[in-house]
Motif scaffolding. Structure first.
Motif, PDB file in Angstrom:
ATOM      1  N   ASP A  13      16.377   5.030 -20.444  1.00  0.00           N
ATOM      2  CA  ASP A  13      16.701   5.975 -20.579  1.00  0.00           C
ATOM      3  C   ASP A  13      15.261   6.598 -18.425  1.00  0.00           C
ATOM      4  OD1 ASP A  13      16.630   9.137 -21.519  1.00  0.00           O
ATOM      5  OD2 ASP A  13      14.605   9.286 -20.808  1.00  0.00           O
ATOM      6  N   ARG A  14      15.759   6.041 -17.820  1.00  0.00           N
ATOM      7  CA  ARG A  14      14.565   5.996 -16.786  1.00  0.00           C
ATOM      8  C   ARG A  14      15.372   5.056 -15.446  1.00  0.00           C
ATOM      9  NH1 ARG A  14       8.782   5.858 -16.591  1.00  0.00           N
ATOM     10  NH2 ARG A  14       9.176   6.272 -14.570  1.00  0.00           N
ATOM     11  N   LEU A  15      15.744   4.359 -15.667  1.00  0.00           N
ATOM     12  CA  LEU A  15      16.834   3.315 -15.353  1.00  0.00           C
ATOM     13  C   LEU A  15      17.394   3.421 -13.549  1.00  0.00           C
ATOM     14  CD1 LEU A  15      19.976   1.420 -17.147  1.00  0.00           C
ATOM     15  CD2 LEU A  15      17.900   0.357 -16.564  1.00  0.00           C
ATOM     16  N   ASP A  16      17.098   5.269 -13.167  1.00  0.00           N
ATOM     17  CA  ASP A  16      17.681   5.539 -11.965  1.00  0.00           C
ATOM     18  C   ASP A  16      16.618   5.943 -11.249  1.00  0.00           C
ATOM     19  OD1 ASP A  16      16.860   7.662 -13.837  1.00  0.00           O
ATOM     20  OD2 ASP A  16      18.628   9.274 -12.502  1.00  0.00           O
ATOM     21  N   GLU A  17      15.184   5.976 -11.908  1.00  0.00           N
ATOM     22  CA  GLU A  17      13.519   5.915 -10.924  1.00  0.00           C
ATOM     23  C   GLU A  17      13.382   4.638 -11.082  1.00  0.00           C
ATOM     24  OE1 GLU A  17      12.074   8.469 -13.640  1.00  0.00           O
ATOM     25  OE2 GLU A  17      13.288   9.914 -14.094  1.00  0.00           O
ATOM     26  N   LEU A  18      13.098   3.712 -11.816  1.00  0.00           N
ATOM     27  CA  LEU A  18      12.631   2.096 -12.177  1.00  0.00           C
ATOM     28  C   LEU A  18      13.075   0.977 -10.814  1.00  0.00           C
ATOM     29  CD1 LEU A  18      11.771   2.676 -15.673  1.00  0.00           C
ATOM     30  CD2 LEU A  18      10.202   2.969 -13.867  1.00  0.00           C
ATOM     31  N   VAL A  19      12.522   0.203 -10.559  1.00  0.00           N
ATOM     32  CA  VAL A  19      12.587  -1.143 -10.443  1.00  0.00           C
ATOM     33  C   VAL A  19      13.287  -1.672 -11.368  1.00  0.00           C
ATOM     34  CG1 VAL A  19      11.897  -2.652  -8.338  1.00  0.00           C
ATOM     35  CG2 VAL A  19      11.727  -0.475  -7.743  1.00  0.00           C
ATOM     36  N   LEU A  70      -2.371  -2.039  -3.376  1.00  0.00           N
ATOM     37  CA  LEU A  70      -1.523  -2.593  -5.560  1.00  0.00           C
ATOM     38  C   LEU A  70      -0.974  -4.084  -5.016  1.00  0.00           C
ATOM     39  CD1 LEU A  70      -0.048   0.624  -4.203  1.00  0.00           C
ATOM     40  CD2 LEU A  70      -0.021   0.209  -7.169  1.00  0.00           C
ATOM     41  N   VAL A  71      -1.071  -5.004  -6.157  1.00  0.00           N
ATOM     42  CA  VAL A  71      -1.211  -6.053  -6.058  1.00  0.00           C
ATOM     43  C   VAL A  71       0.830  -6.289  -6.471  1.00  0.00           C
ATOM     44  CG1 VAL A  71      -0.608  -8.429  -7.119  1.00  0.00           C
ATOM     45  CG2 VAL A  71      -3.071  -7.421  -6.652  1.00  0.00           C
ATOM     46  N   LEU A  72       1.453  -6.646  -5.795  1.00  0.00           N
ATOM     47  CA  LEU A  72       2.898  -6.481  -6.183  1.00  0.00           C
ATOM     48  C   LEU A  72       3.429  -7.896  -7.530  1.00  0.00           C
ATOM     49  CD1 LEU A  72       5.730  -4.707  -5.847  1.00  0.00           C
ATOM     50  CD2 LEU A  72       5.723  -6.301  -3.697  1.00  0.00           C
ATOM     51  N   GLU A  73       2.677  -8.984  -6.674  1.00  0.00           N
ATOM     52  CA  GLU A  73       3.286 -10.060  -6.711  1.00  0.00           C
ATOM     53  C   GLU A  73       2.749 -11.041  -7.262  1.00  0.00           C
ATOM     54  OE1 GLU A  73       7.166 -12.603  -6.467  1.00  0.00           O
ATOM     55  OE2 GLU A  73       7.985 -10.991  -7.067  1.00  0.00           O
ATOM     56  N   VAL A  87       7.536   1.893  -6.369  1.00  0.00           N
ATOM     57  CA  VAL A  87       6.230   1.867  -5.871  1.00  0.00           C
ATOM     58  C   VAL A  87       6.792   2.292  -4.131  1.00  0.00           C
ATOM     59  CG1 VAL A  87       4.857   1.159  -4.209  1.00  0.00           C
ATOM     60  CG2 VAL A  87       4.924   0.810  -6.978  1.00  0.00           C
ATOM     61  N   GLN A  88       6.299   3.605  -3.818  1.00  0.00           N
ATOM     62  CA  GLN A  88       6.717   4.158  -2.308  1.00  0.00           C
ATOM     63  C   GLN A  88       5.895   2.639  -0.906  1.00  0.00           C
ATOM     64  OE1 GLN A  88       9.272   6.537  -1.111  1.00  0.00           O
ATOM     65  NE2 GLN A  88       9.509   7.145  -2.945  1.00  0.00           N
ATOM     66  N   LEU A  89       6.238   1.922  -0.491  1.00  0.00           N
ATOM     67  CA  LEU A  89       6.069   0.863   0.376  1.00  0.00           C
ATOM     68  C   LEU A  89       5.655   2.002   1.917  1.00  0.00           C
ATOM     69  CD1 LEU A  89       6.939  -0.926  -1.348  1.00  0.00           C
ATOM     70  CD2 LEU A  89       7.422  -2.432  -0.123  1.00  0.00           C
ATOM     71  N   SER A  90       4.696   1.174   2.038  1.00  0.00           N
ATOM     72  CA  SER A  90       4.203   1.752   3.653  1.00  0.00           C
ATOM     73  C   SER A  90       4.872   1.478   4.519  1.00  0.00           C
ATOM     74  CB  SER A  90       2.845   1.511   3.962  1.00  0.00           C
ATOM     75  OG  SER A  90       2.480  -0.226   4.190  1.00  0.00           O
ATOM     76  N   THR A  91       5.384   2.253   5.625  1.00  0.00           N
ATOM     77  CA  THR A  91       6.236   1.397   6.607  1.00  0.00           C
ATOM     78  C   THR A  91       5.302   1.713   8.067  1.00  0.00           C
ATOM     79  OG1 THR A  91       6.960   3.688   7.779  1.00  0.00           O
ATOM     80  CG2 THR A  91       7.661   2.107   6.001  1.00  0.00           C
ATOM     81  N   ARG A 105       0.664  -1.074  -0.362  1.00  0.00           N
ATOM     82  CA  ARG A 105       0.190  -0.148   0.360  1.00  0.00           C
ATOM     83  C   ARG A 105       0.773   1.036  -0.317  1.00  0.00           C
ATOM     84  NH1 ARG A 105      -3.182  -0.274   5.540  1.00  0.00           N
ATOM     85  NH2 ARG A 105      -4.476   1.447   4.519  1.00  0.00           N
ATOM     86  N   ASP A 106       0.815   2.087  -0.688  1.00  0.00           N
ATOM     87  CA  ASP A 106       1.318   3.962  -0.769  1.00  0.00           C
ATOM     88  C   ASP A 106       0.288   4.571  -0.275  1.00  0.00           C
ATOM     89  OD1 ASP A 106      -0.756   3.378  -2.744  1.00  0.00           O
ATOM     90  OD2 ASP A 106       0.680   3.698  -4.464  1.00  0.00           O
TER      91      ASP A 106
END
Length: 851
Positions: free
Chosen positions: A734-740, A532-535, A783-787, A525-526
């Motif tokens: 082009d966005r390697l530093d932004e993605l997982v 969101l489903v992750l996997e 995704v900003q995972l909840s803590t 959850r963010d």
């Protein structure tokens, strides 16, 4: 409605007038009223009672200011005459002479008609008005808000004493009030016309003499365009009145949104509403309350927390969210007014002490009903607690959220030293029970602080999880069959043909067999209301057993954190799992219930779980070396015995199974696959399921839901970019530093590169691999995972969490039946990481799903 769009609100408060010498109710209101402004002060039925009326207010701060001003004015006039003012449902010391009724024809008629009811009407309430546009809306709002009134009553409960005795109730005022013929839950009408017709009938019957005598717990006002809350005791603390008013206004706003959306009225009977109100009057905030969603009994802090959380959208729109969170925490920390009065009485056993404290507290002055003000909740444990993203238990301002308040009070009592001792006890328990993960025998990493999944969250997740598994089941049958989804251009053929988990054994599974008996779906959850489903895990998902054992372990070492009755139990989960397995067998045939759990043995990292689940289900754990496959079927072979098995719960990797040897030392894989194809044994989960749960196929699951079910996905997926697609690959590079970045065939968190956290050298290396083998890679938005608060050895720290939920499928009459079980596993990332997998240093939490 204010200019800012907020519904306006106002409060009527009733107060007892008491003699400062005797501390008894004093019928002296007539000497006070000439000194008070008639627009804001009024007499009540009894001459020992007085009412105040706030002006119409827009904000809660404005309301609180007026409440304090009116109380102060009332006291200044009363104290000059040797009188005190008490805000509580009842005053402990009162004489029922019957001669103290206020003057006026209406009151005299009531005394004649209702006799003892009038004589005993020495009770005070707090009424909240919220404006609505018309009478039809008011009636609809009344019906929609009614199921939540018992919670507001519990918050207000402040009348334990009646005529010098402890009644055993937190709100005995409610018991006195309920004897009026029109008191209690609102009428089951739906329009203003129906409501007015009912009022006319009651007047014609002689039961009441005017509309003001409808004493429902909530009603359309008889004289102004508002909805009026009437169920609450008068509250000693102004903060409690403001909290109730804020929650009530948010409930009214939500009800109006439901009306605009055309949602049906809640189907709750008056009998159940009355039962919930009685329970709240009996318990206050110190005993379980009725959650009408069950119905079931739930701990008050959990129920209050659920209500606050569920109203967050409306509270934020009103600008009241942070204030209501803080007020609710304060109320739950203090406890009910009834409990505080009893604590004061317990000091010396004198009711005059209770009255003295009530007089002081009514004006906001502390006179030891409560112990001295404590340090901020969990101060030592939450020192330097600064979550970078949405935290599920602690607000941005550092306040513990309502659903967790009672839990953190228990943690606060333990303190860091107590939690260190509990951790040591936990490790001892784990060693004694053999709770390990990994082939090196290390203890399963378990945190002491449970995670709460609210009932509202679960009601969102449950249908969404079922929908997703249903679509994946259709996909597996189609992908190994007619491939309609490829033929219709929904999924490219290459995605199926090149899937790492594709296996020819998937083609031999009988067409009518449920392939996904147990699915493990990972979610994150963010935001408070966004999952969101992750996997998807459809091969041999682990975690059900660890979820069950986590509950037992935490209970064994943290007795103060005993899950309340509002938490869904896990006792029946093994039985539900066994039923799902047995549904794949031919019921009624000899040996149809001979099921075994198939494991690779002690070398498997989750072997503890295999043994636990098998024991709980009452089935044996077997390895390939225990099995013999013949033309007749699959047999469990042991010394001196041999019995045929109808189903195997597969908990070992498909490749390992195919290469294993059986009891006769011959390769077992091909023979077992043939037995499955002929229907001689059910193998669950089915062979070939890996086709549907790799990282590339994940990108197409929303399309599967639309294609197979004709529905929109109920749960979001993380935006995913297949690198095999030229355009998407260019965007990813082009966005390697932004993605997982994730390898398609990776599992357990292996191979994942989190762009924003990666070194330049890592990104360079993954770029080379993507360019060389683009089909092996996908990328996803970050995704900003909840803590969630996690004990680090000396304090609580925010750690990223996900949730693995389990969906069982049973097969009856050729159809699959879904069962989303409550044995969920919250997984916790190590400090500074977003990867929660146990194989990468992650841990787990006991997870409490609320009813």
């Amino acid at each position: 409605m204010s200019a800012a769009g907020r519904p306006l609100l106002g409060v009527e408060e009733e107060f007892h007038v008491v003699d400062l010498t005797t501390r008894r109710a004093a019928p002296e209101v007539d000497v006070l009223l000439p000194e008070l402004d008639g627009a804001e002060f009024a007499r009540e039925l009894q001459r020992s009672l007085v009412e105040t009326n706030t002006p119409v207010c827009e904000t809660l701060d404005e309301l609180g200011g007026h409440l304090r001003r009116l109380r102060a004015r009332l006291e200044s006039v009363a104290s000059a005459r040797g009188l005190g003012i008490v805000a509580a449902g009842t005053v402990p010391l009162v004489d029922l002479t019957g001669d103290d009724i206020s003057a006026g024809a209406r009151y005299e008629k009531m005394q004649h008609e209702y006799q003892m009811l009038v004589r005993e009407q020495h009770i005070c309430g707090a009424q909240v008005h919220v404006d609505v546009p018309d009478r039809d809306t008011a009636v609809q709002v009344v019906r929609r808000v009614a199921p939540y009134l018992s919670i507001l009553l519990a918050i207000s409960a402040s009348s334990p004493y009646w005529r010098g005795h402890d009644t055993g109730y937190a709100s005995y005022r409610s018991m006195v009030w309920s004897r009026w013929p029109t008191a209690g839950p609102p009428a089951m009408v739906e329009t203003g016309a129906e409501y007015d017709a009912m009022v006319a009938q009651l007047i014609a019957s002689g039961t009441i003499s005017d509309p003001g005598m409808l004493y429902f717990d909530i009603r359309p006002s008889a004289h102004v365009p508002t909805v009026e809350l009437r169920v609450c005791d008068a509250c000693t603390e102004v903060d409690d009145v403001v909290l109730i008013a804020g929650l009530f206004r948010a409930l009214v706003c939500r009800a109006r949104e439901e009306i605009d959306a055309g949602q049906p009225l809640p189907a709750v009977s008056q009998e159940l509403l009355r039962a919930a109100a009685w329970r709240a009057a009996r318990s206050g905030l110190e005993g379980d309350l009725v959650d009408l969603a069950g119905p079931t009994l739930v701990s008050p802090p959990l129920l209050v927390g659920q209500l606050v959380q569920s109203l967050r959208p409306q509270l934020e729109e009103l600008g009241d969210w942070e204030q209501i969170v803080e007020l609710s925490q304060g109320t739950l920390l203090r406890g009910s007014g009834a409990a505080r009065q009893r604590r004061m009485y317990g000091r010396r056993g004198e009711l005059v002490d209770v009255v003295d404290a009530l007089i002081e507290n009514t004006q906001g002055r502390l006179l030891a009903i409560d112990p001295p003000v404590e340090a901020p909740l969990a101060q030592a444990l939450l020192q330097d607690y600064h979550p970078a993203t949405f935290d599920e238990a602690v607000s941005d301002g550092g306040t513990v959220l309502p659903a967790y308040g009672w839990m953190f009070r228990a943690l606060d009592r333990l303190g860091p030293r107590g939690l260190v001792a509990a951790e040591a006890a936990l490790a001892t328990e784990q060693r004694a029970r053999g709770v390990t993960f990994g082939d090196d025998g290390r203890l399963f990493p378990l945190d002491l602080v449970p995670r709460i999944i609210t009932a509202d969250d679960w009601q969102t997740l449950e249908p969404g999880l079922g929908q997703r598994v249903q679509a994946l089941e259709h996909f597996l049958r189609d992908a190994y069959g007619d491939r309609r989804i490829v033929r219709d251009g929904i999924v490219p053929a290459a995605v199926l043909d090149n899937a790492p988990g594709r296996h020819r054994n998937g083609e031999i599974v009988p067409a009518d067999v449920v392939r996904i008996a147990v699915a493990g779906i990972d979610l994150v959850r963010d935001a408070p209301d966004h999952w969101l489903v992750l996997e998807d895990n459809l091969r041999v998902p682990s975690g059900i057993g660890y979820s069950i054992m986590s509950r037992r372990l935490v209970r064994s070492v943290m007795s103060d954190l005993e899950p309340p009755t509002g938490v869904v139990g896990l006792e029946d989960v093994p039985g539900r799992l066994r039923a799902a397995l047995l549904s794949a067998t031919e019921t009624g045939t000899p040996g149809h219930d001979e099921v075994a759990l198939l494991s690779s043995g002690p070398s498997d990292s989750a072997f503890f779980e295999h043994e636990l689940l098998a024991t709980q289900m009452g089935v044996p754990v077997v390895t390939p070396r225990d099995l013999q496959v013949t033309d007749e079927g699959v047999y469990l072979v042991s010394v001196g015995s041999k019995r045929r098995l109808s189903a195997l719960y597969r908990r070992m990797d498909e490749k390992d199974l195919m290469s294993s040897r059986g009891a006769d030392m011959r390769p077992i894989g091909r023979a077992l696959a043939a037995a499955v194809a002929k229907g001689r044994v059910a193998l669950l989960n089915a062979l070939g399921n890996g086709l549907a749960d790799d990282k590339l196929v994940y990108a197409y699951v929303p399309d599967m839901i639309r294609f197979y079910l004709g529905e929109e996905p109920l749960l979001d997926s993380v935006p995913t970019y297949p690198c095999v697609d030229d355009a998407r690959r260019a965007e990813v590079l082009d966005r390697l530093d932004e993605l997982v970045l994730k390898p398609v065939d990776g599992y357990g968190g292996s191979g994942i590169v989190i762009g924003p956290h990666a070194e330049r050298s890592e990104l360079t290396e993954v770029e080379k691999q993507i360019r060389a083998e683009p089909a092996r890679w996908v990328a996803q938005d970050m995704v900003q995972l909840s803590t969630h608060p996690t004990f680090s050895g000396r304090r609580l720290e925010p750690r990223a969490v996900d949730l693995r939920a389990f969906v069982l499928q049973s097969q009856y009459g050729g159809n699959a039946h879904l069962d989303v079980v409550p044995a969920t596993l919250s997984r916790v990332a190590p400090a500074g990481s977003l990867i929660v997998n146990s194989s990468r240093g992650g841990g787990a939490k006991d997870t409490w799903i609320l009813r």
